[in-house]
Design a protein around this motif. Sequence first.
Motif, PDB file in Angstrom:
ATOM      1  N   ILE A 107      43.354  32.302  29.187  1.00 42.13           N
ATOM      2  CA  ILE A 107      41.888  32.574  28.720  1.00 42.13           C
ATOM      3  C   ILE A 107      41.809  32.016  27.247  1.00 42.13           C
ATOM      4  CG2 ILE A 107      41.699  34.538  29.919  1.00 42.13           C
ATOM      5  CD1 ILE A 107      42.448  36.292  27.578  1.00 42.13           C
TER       6      ILE A 107
ATOM      7  N   ALA B 173      40.574  35.949  23.275  1.00 45.30           N
ATOM      8  CA  ALA B 173      39.197  36.417  23.688  1.00 45.30           C
ATOM      9  C   ALA B 173      39.643  37.736  24.515  1.00 45.30           C
ATOM     10  CB  ALA B 173      38.677  35.287  24.612  1.00 45.30           C
TER      11      ALA B 173
ATOM     12  N   ASP C 248      37.752  40.076  25.337  1.00 43.47           N
ATOM     13  CA  ASP C 248      36.396  40.182  26.347  1.00 43.47           C
ATOM     14  C   ASP C 248      36.674  39.631  27.483  1.00 43.47           C
ATOM     15  OD1 ASP C 248      35.328  41.740  24.568  1.00 43.47           O
ATOM     16  OD2 ASP C 248      33.724  40.524  23.883  1.00 43.47           O
ATOM     17  N   GLU C 249      37.223  38.350  27.666  1.00 42.64           N
ATOM     18  CA  GLU C 249      37.663  37.661  29.008  1.00 42.64           C
ATOM     19  C   GLU C 249      38.634  38.355  29.659  1.00 42.64           C
ATOM     20  OE1 GLU C 249      36.004  34.950  30.160  1.00 42.64           O
ATOM     21  OE2 GLU C 249      34.486  35.469  28.323  1.00 42.64           O
TER      22      GLU C 249
ATOM     23  N   LYS D  39      37.222  41.265  31.545  1.00 37.16           N
ATOM     24  CA  LYS D  39      36.549  40.713  32.892  1.00 37.16           C
ATOM     25  C   LYS D  39      37.665  40.658  33.860  1.00 37.16           C
ATOM     26  CE  LYS D  39      32.628  38.329  30.145  1.00 37.16           C
ATOM     27  NZ  LYS D  39      32.265  36.946  29.898  1.00 37.16           N
ATOM     28  N   ILE D  40      38.569  39.845  33.596  1.00 37.36           N
ATOM     29  CA  ILE D  40      39.652  39.573  34.717  1.00 37.36           C
ATOM     30  C   ILE D  40      40.263  41.075  35.354  1.00 37.36           C
ATOM     31  CG2 ILE D  40      42.101  38.654  35.102  1.00 37.36           C
ATOM     32  CD1 ILE D  40      41.416  36.585  32.781  1.00 37.36           C
TER      33      ILE D  40
ATOM     34  N   THR E 245      41.157  22.869  30.798  1.00 36.53           N
ATOM     35  CA  THR E 245      39.955  23.666  30.052  1.00 36.53           C
ATOM     36  C   THR E 245      39.980  23.600  28.500  1.00 36.53           C
ATOM     37  OG1 THR E 245      41.125  25.829  29.926  1.00 36.53           O
ATOM     38  CG2 THR E 245      39.773  25.476  31.767  1.00 36.53           C
TER      39      THR E 245
END
Length: 317
Positions: A71, A79, A81-82, A85-86, A288
Amino acid sequence: MYKEALSSYLNETRGLKTTQRNILSVRGTLMGINLVCTALINPGDVVVSGIPGWQRAEHNFVHAKAKHIGIPVDEQGLAVDELKKICKRRKVRMVYVTPHHHYPTTVSLRIDRRLELLRLANEYGFIIFEDDYDFDFHYNHRPLLPLASADENGMVIYCGSFSKSFSPAFRMGYLAASENVIEHLTNVRVLLDRQGDHILDNAMAELLNDGTIQRYLRKTLTVYQERRNHFCKLLQIELGNVVNFSIPDGGMTVWTEFDKSINLETLSQQAYNKGLYISDGIIHQYPTYNENGIRLGFASSPMDALTKSVEIIRALI
């Protein structure tokens, strides 16, 4: 003797709440990561870490046949917040993090993100592996205490070493965690190394108990801060038009992003031919993440060597 001395040292300097039952001696950070992966990670388990990150740690996740998910890391650290989500989509087994100075970018994980990371660990039941590889080196103000110091539920495995604070020649590291975790890790460690190095451990205990390590660190902080300031000034004056960096609050390196027009692989080879080793940046590249950045170290070089190093880079560019 060593575990007692180390426990006291970690409690005093890092705000941990340990006894010797919470301590396991290992031969450096990599052994600590490998041991945790061997003992606690099963094939298919999800392990999350920041991108860019430390590939040697990632290789251990892959070796354990875990599903590694990267992430983003921004100027405020991981991050989180990411990560949340996971966690909502799938079961996360472990999060690997270097919150004090993220490797390789050196940014510190912001306090609100630290608290949220601990909250998520409690909510979703994942392990936090806290790699605190350079806590002792912070220059501008008192550093934030480790995640482990605020861990009330035994979710954090804290890992550190004396390789940077004392000498790379001494492969001495440690894990601090809840008693049941340390007991399990100890049983697995016996399969790799039956007894460790008690002579070296006890020698380090004496250095901790008589304050030698603490005095040494106070002296090195002044030296390294002077070198950091000198090096960053050189980077700004001599290379400011082709590099972007922030003066790190601590650590031993400056994360430096070069202009996209500069081929770091070519620069690295040319610098090596001039007697200067710098990374080619390949280890920091991901599908990424494609910043043209490398870590430039300053701590091990005296002022004149730092000046010469920047001169070499400037001449090549």
